[in-house]
Motif scaffolding. Structure first.
Motif, PDB file in Angstrom:
ATOM      1  N   ASN A  36       0.815  -1.212   0.000  1.00 17.60           N
ATOM      2  CA  ASN A  36       0.000   0.000   0.000  1.00 17.60           C
ATOM      3  C   ASN A  36       0.847   1.259   0.000  1.00 17.60           C
ATOM      4  N   LEU A  37       1.962   1.254   0.700  1.00 20.39           N
ATOM      5  CA  LEU A  37       2.858   2.405   0.689  1.00 20.39           C
ATOM      6  C   LEU A  37       3.445   2.611  -0.700  1.00 20.39           C
ATOM      7  N   ALA A  40       0.853   4.026  -3.040  1.00 16.26           N
ATOM      8  CA  ALA A  40       0.539   5.421  -2.742  1.00 16.26           C
ATOM      9  C   ALA A  40       1.448   6.387  -3.502  1.00 16.26           C
ATOM     10  N   GLN A  48      -4.279   8.506  -2.562  1.00 15.22           N
ATOM     11  CA  GLN A  48      -3.152   8.339  -1.651  1.00 15.22           C
ATOM     12  C   GLN A  48      -3.545   8.246  -0.179  1.00 15.22           C
ATOM     13  N   LEU A  52      -2.305   5.186   2.271  1.00 13.28           N
ATOM     14  CA  LEU A  52      -1.416   5.484   3.397  1.00 13.28           C
ATOM     15  C   LEU A  52      -2.060   5.094   4.721  1.00 13.28           C
ATOM     16  N   ASN A  53      -3.371   5.306   4.838  1.00 11.13           N
ATOM     17  CA  ASN A  53      -4.084   4.906   6.045  1.00 11.13           C
ATOM     18  C   ASN A  53      -4.064   3.387   6.208  1.00 11.13           C
TER      19      ASN A  53
END
Length: 70
Positions: A36-37, A40, A48, A52-53
């Motif tokens: 996920n990072l 993003a 994004q 990021l969450n």
């Protein structure tokens, strides 16, 4: 320079910092943690925050499962 073109996350971070001629690897070290990072850095800005969450919410439990943290 040793990691240049070997990890997509590191490559995209380097590009965001101005290394525009850097090759981007198709490989992501530890995708179960950093997917996920990494995404993003490549999606439109409106997507994004969600990625990021998700990364932040899952990072601790996933790194802990690898034995990295007690």
């Amino acid at each position: 320079m040793a990691k240049r073109g070997k990890d997509t996350l590191l490559d995209n971070i380097a590009i965001a910092l101005g290394d525009n001629d850097r090759p981007i690897s198709p490989t992501l070290y530890y995708p179960e943690i950093y997917q996920n990072l990494s995404l993003a850095l490549t999606v439109p800005s409106e997507q994004q925050p969600d990625l990021l969450n998700q990364f932040a919410q899952n990072w601790y439990s996933r790194i802990r499962g690898l034995g990295g943290l007690a």
